[in-house]
Each structure stands twice: as C-alpha cells, then as structure tokens.
Design an enzyme around this catalytic site. Structure first.
Site, short mmCIF file in Angstrom:
data_model
loop_
_atom_site.label_atom_id
_atom_site.label_comp_id
_atom_site.label_asym_id
_atom_site.label_seq_id
_atom_site.Cartn_x
_atom_site.Cartn_y
_atom_site.Cartn_z
N SER A 106 25.83 17.80 -66.13
CA SER A 106 24.60 18.43 -66.59
C SER A 106 24.91 19.64 -67.48
O SER A 106 25.62 19.53 -68.47
CB SER A 106 23.73 18.78 -65.38
N ASP A 227 17.62 8.20 -66.46
CA ASP A 227 17.78 9.60 -66.09
C ASP A 227 16.50 10.33 -66.51
O ASP A 227 16.20 10.43 -67.70
CB ASP A 227 19.00 10.19 -66.80
N HIS A 257 20.12 11.37 -62.22
CA HIS A 257 20.91 12.35 -62.96
C HIS A 257 22.25 12.66 -62.29
O HIS A 257 23.02 13.47 -62.80
CB HIS A 257 20.07 13.65 -63.07
#
Length: 277
Positions: A106, A227, A257
């Site tokens: 991320s 996602d 995710h």
C-alpha cells in the site's frame, strides 16, 4: 541534552533468517498495519534469506516506545511520504543493510519508490503490493475516488474513527475470512485517531505520479483482481510511467487489498520469481 535512542529500536526493527548474502528482503507494512501482517510469508523467506521487519511510527504497535525514545509521529515533519522514505533509508543504514529487495504494501510501495530515488544503490529490486501514486480521479487519470469521496472519508475518520475502522476493515481485506478482517480492525484501532487522520491525509490527498519516471530500480507491481482501494488500471499506469522498462505487473486472482494475508502462497511465488530473476 537528551540523546535519542536508535530509530531501529523505536520501530521494532529486527533481522531474521538464515541467508548469508549481502542482500536482505525488507518488508514494509501499509496504513493501519504492523509487521505481523507479514507472518504468513516470513517463515518461507527466512529459509534462504535474511528478512528485515519493522513497524512504521504511525503504527499502534510502537506508539508507546516512540514516546519513550523521542521519535514520536510529528504531523508537521511527516507532511508527505518523503519523510517516511528518509526514515527507511536511515533504518537500513542503522541495520547495516547494503542492498535489498524491498517489498512494500500500500502506502509503503510509494515510500519505497521515493527511497530508491534517494539512495538507488540500496535497492536492487522493488516489489509493490496494492500501491498507488494517486487516489483522486482527474480527467486523465483514474485513482478510484472523487475528491468529494475523499473529503467524506477524512471527515468520517476524524469524527467516528472506531466505527469507521470496524466498517472499513472487512471491505479492505476482502474475501470471507472474518479472522483476517478482525486482525486488520484490531491493528487499525491501535492507532491514535489523530495520527490515523494525519496519515490518511498524506495518503489520500497526495499525488506522487511525478515520482514514477524517476524510479530506476526494476519494479514488480502486484495487484489483485478486485481491490476496493486501488482500481485495476493503476498498476498498468504505474508500469507505463516508470522509466525502467523492466517493470512488470502481476495480477493475483483474489479479492481485497491484502493478498499477503489472503493469498500468501501466490504472493510468495511472485517474490521468489523476482528474487531469482
């Protein structure tokens, strides 16, 4: 004069594994996470490599220790991802790491990209999981959210953080494993709400698209088929705009995710392929 303890101590950094080479695998968690989020893939990596794990200073896993050591999260200092990239380079220097394969989830994906520009000799390869340089849509770019969506998101984090964390966790993790969603929820709720809001602003209001064409380190971008945080077009946008023609996209057929939690064998396969290439 108060002497600060090492950044590595404050960030719970540790190197494990039986590898003997100079190259270390660095695992960097994302927003709301902590180093335990890598627990499904670490044992396999440790068999052949040295692995560096740590917690970012916004993580609830190290907030008390940061207070004691003088490395508290300062919203003024950490106004962008650049400050985290500086911390990453400092941490690697403290741990005497000369070269690494960096795996960033991320927000850590873009932190790794920025750090690789600052100190390219430290980064042999980049593996980005669910990374995005920009979350807000524009005429020529699909980030996944309208500006009004982000305003509402930040407002909710500010006014109702705990209920928001409860609602957001299962959506972000995806799939049907409630235990994994609960793990992310617990980790989110360990963050101080004011820090959670400050970091969310850095992520969701930031625009790091200009960074991409400066990344010279070979990069593999891992994305999932569904996602909710990052649209499927983003990894291909990143690949197209990276200067290094060796960058590639790997799609894992799973929701959510957090594929290193929900599809760890597939993520391990990609990491192993990158290391061996």
């Amino acid at each position: 004069m108060v002497m600060l303890k090492s950044l590595s101590s404050s960030m719970n950094a540790k190197i494990s594994g039986t590898g003997t080479g100079d190259e270390v695998i660095v695992l960097a968690h994302g927003y709301g996470g902590e180093q335990s989020f890598w627990e499904k893939i670490v044992p396999c990596l440790e068999e052949k490599h040295q692995v560096l794990l740590f917690d970012w200073n916004f993580s609830g896993a190290c907030s008390d220790k940061l207070q004691d050591n003088g490395h508290t999260f300062d919203p003024i200092k950490y106004g962008s991802l650049d400050a985290f990239a500086d911390d990453l380079v400092t941490l690697m220097d403290e741990m005497n790491i000369k070269s690494c394969v960096f795996v960033g989830h991320s927000m850590s994906g873009m932190i790794g990209c920025i750090a690789s520009i600052k100190r390219p000799q430290l980064f042999n390869k980049l593996i980005l999981i669910g990374a995005s340089p920009r979350y807000i849509n524009s005429e020529d770019y699909e980030g996944g959210f309208e500006a009004s969506d982000i305003e509402q998101l930040l407002s909710t984090i500010e006014s109702n953080y705990q209920p928001w964390a409860t609602a957001f966790a299962p959506i972000a993790v995806g799939g049907k494993d409630s235990l994994l969603a609960e793990k992310f929820e617990r980790s989110l709720k360990k963050m101080k709400p004011e820090i959670a809001l400050a970091v969310a602003k850095i992520i969701f209001l930031g625009d790091y698209r200009h960074v991409l064409d400066k990344v010279e380190t070979p990069c593999t971008i891992i994305s999932t088929t569904n996602d909710v945080v990052v649209p499927s077009s983003v990894p291909y946008y990143m690949q197209k705009n990276m200067i290094n023609s060796k960058s590639k996209v790997e799609i894992i057929d799973v929701d959510g995710h957090f594929p290193h939690l929900t599809a760890h064998n597939e993520v391990l396969n990609v990491i192993s392929k990158v290391i061996d290439s």
